[in-house]
Design an enzyme around this catalytic site. Sequence first.
Site, PDB file in Angstrom:
ATOM      1  N   SER A 107      -1.243   7.168  14.708  1.00 36.25           N
ATOM      2  CA  SER A 107      -2.552   7.267  14.082  1.00 36.25           C
ATOM      3  C   SER A 107      -2.520   6.759  12.642  1.00 36.25           C
ATOM      4  CB  SER A 107      -3.027   8.721  14.112  1.00 36.25           C
ATOM      5  OG  SER A 107      -4.285   8.864  13.487  1.00 36.25           O
ATOM      6  N   THR A 133      -9.537  10.972  -0.874  1.00 41.67           N
ATOM      7  CA  THR A 133      -9.720   9.950  -1.902  1.00 41.67           C
ATOM      8  C   THR A 133     -11.138   9.397  -1.889  1.00 41.67           C
ATOM      9  OG1 THR A 133      -7.377   9.359  -1.771  1.00 41.67           O
ATOM     10  CG2 THR A 133      -8.846   7.741  -2.750  1.00 41.67           C
ATOM     11  N   LYS A 192      -3.772   2.235  11.463  1.00 44.10           N
ATOM     12  CA  LYS A 192      -4.774   1.868  10.457  1.00 44.10           C
ATOM     13  C   LYS A 192      -4.147   1.068   9.325  1.00 44.10           C
ATOM     14  CE  LYS A 192      -6.175   6.218   9.949  1.00 44.10           C
ATOM     15  NZ  LYS A 192      -5.674   6.992  11.095  1.00 44.10           N
ATOM     16  N   LYS A 193      -2.953   1.460   8.904  1.00 45.08           N
ATOM     17  CA  LYS A 193      -2.301   0.748   7.809  1.00 45.08           C
ATOM     18  C   LYS A 193      -1.910  -0.663   8.239  1.00 45.08           C
ATOM     19  CE  LYS A 193      -2.467   3.809   4.557  1.00 45.08           C
ATOM     20  NZ  LYS A 193      -3.269   3.527   3.341  1.00 45.08           N
ATOM     21  N   ASP A 218       0.839  -1.191   0.000  1.00 50.12           N
ATOM     22  CA  ASP A 218       0.000   0.000   0.000  1.00 50.12           C
ATOM     23  C   ASP A 218       0.875   1.242   0.000  1.00 50.12           C
ATOM     24  OD1 ASP A 218      -2.241   1.599   0.008  1.00 50.12           O
ATOM     25  OD2 ASP A 218      -2.854   1.120   2.054  1.00 50.12           O
ATOM     26  N   LYS A 219       0.226   2.380  -0.172  1.00 49.94           N
ATOM     27  CA  LYS A 219       0.869   3.694  -0.149  1.00 49.94           C
ATOM     28  C   LYS A 219      -0.010   4.642   0.655  1.00 49.94           C
ATOM     29  CE  LYS A 219       0.262   7.892  -2.341  1.00 49.94           C
ATOM     30  NZ  LYS A 219      -1.069   8.582  -2.468  1.00 49.94           N
ATOM     31  N   HIS A 220       0.630   5.578   1.353  1.00 51.22           N
ATOM     32  CA  HIS A 220      -0.118   6.579   2.115  1.00 51.22           C
ATOM     33  C   HIS A 220       0.471   7.948   1.838  1.00 51.22           C
ATOM     34  CE1 HIS A 220      -2.384   8.465   5.360  1.00 51.22           C
ATOM     35  NE2 HIS A 220      -1.268   9.096   5.685  1.00 51.22           N
ATOM     36  N   SER A 221      -0.405   8.946   1.684  1.00 43.49           N
ATOM     37  CA  SER A 221       0.026  10.326   1.491  1.00 43.49           C
ATOM     38  C   SER A 221      -0.421  11.169   2.673  1.00 43.49           C
ATOM     39  CB  SER A 221      -0.574  10.900   0.204  1.00 43.49           C
ATOM     40  OG  SER A 221      -0.368  12.299   0.125  1.00 43.49           O
ATOM     41  N   ARG A 231      -7.739  14.427  20.450  1.00 35.62           N
ATOM     42  CA  ARG A 231      -6.621  15.273  20.028  1.00 35.62           C
ATOM     43  C   ARG A 231      -7.114  16.471  19.242  1.00 35.62           C
ATOM     44  NH1 ARG A 231      -3.677  11.617  16.370  1.00 35.62           N
ATOM     45  NH2 ARG A 231      -2.335  13.408  16.001  1.00 35.62           N
TER      46      ARG A 231
END
Length: 436
Positions: free
Chosen positions: A183, A120, A187-188, A80-83, A168
Amino acid sequence: MLPQEIIRRKRDGETLAATDIAAFIAALSDGSISEGQAAAFAMAVYFRGMTREETVALTLAMRDSGDVLSWADIGKPISDKHSTGGVGDNVSLMLAPIVAACGLAVPMISGRGLGHTGGTLDKLEAIPGYDVMPNEALFRRTVKDVGCAIIGQTGDLAPADKRLYAIRDVTATVDSIPLITASILSKKLAAGLETLVLDVKFGSGAFMLTAEEAELLAAALVQVANGAGVKTSALITDMNEPLADAAGNALEIVHCLDFLQGRKGGTRIETLVLAFASEMLVQRGVASTLTDAEAMAREALSSGRAMERFAQMVSALGGPTDFIDRPQHYLKAAPHVVPVTAQASGWLASCQARDVGMAVVELGGGRRHPSDRIDHRVGLSDILPLGTKVEEGQPIAMVHAASREDADRIAASVRSYYAISDAPIASAPIIVKHLA
């Protein structure tokens, strides 16, 4: 376990044991810790920080607060990828089907827009019928059959993160690197990933304003994710101008389709998409070098296999089966389109990217409040990149709006967000650093 003792020790700068962190998060999840105690813990971490080991323990505890997916039956590498978010950043929409066409499985858990950055999920919801919150069986079937599925975080994935983030958000402790890291990664990791690539952005359209700030966050994310057993790398990328030539939900879906059909070659976003695809393919050993991996990604695009995967994902998750053949039939268009004109002749020199993102929000394409409904039709298209030579009065973008009044008002605002120079400017590199 006494919550107040854990809070006291962190307040006083002590290093917490992994068992204490796990116990605190478990109590947070079952409701036996009050909001006041959770807020005090967050504030103590904000001021005192956490070691790498503490942040790993916090990430794993939050991951384990709910379901952790397993993909043992898929028979493909899970990646996967996260931005960290930006303006016109729809990389995930093209990246997931490209790498799926190259043999990876991508169970991508994505989010909605936050502030000036587009989400997204909001973009995908511009497609009629697309279910961003499918049940687990449909999610798993789509990943197995198609190779990718982009959906939202279910209530069963890292629920402790949802509670802690909400606290937060109202206690001014969002921008703590250990808490941001836990955080994002909880999730990932709950999605059952084997490898992960991170896009950590900096600049006027990012949450981290400087490359140095972005590098601090990227280093924390990479170290903690690797410490938690997920092979992870990061690219630090420039967000001082919109990434795509469109910003807005349906407009970015149109851009995605154009990209997958090969009509966005030579752009900054093509450079970034291919860089992330290459990184993901090399991480999992599908390609031995970045050069070979990029060639594989380009072939997936040119052959139409990536577009086919995108169409299959849309159909599998409830969207139209003929969406890619008739996108204009399904994507609603804004009734008013007006140009943003250049205020002088010269070269586009700089852009207030955050303000461009907020212009989309002002049009109704983002949220001021969590309950706001999004107008998927609105936004900006045909955005010229920095460094482009323009003549006075030439369009540098097009505003898509629900009313003529909104269109004219936002066009005037966006016009003021661009500076024009008398001489050509050098293009800033899109990727400034790689961390592994």
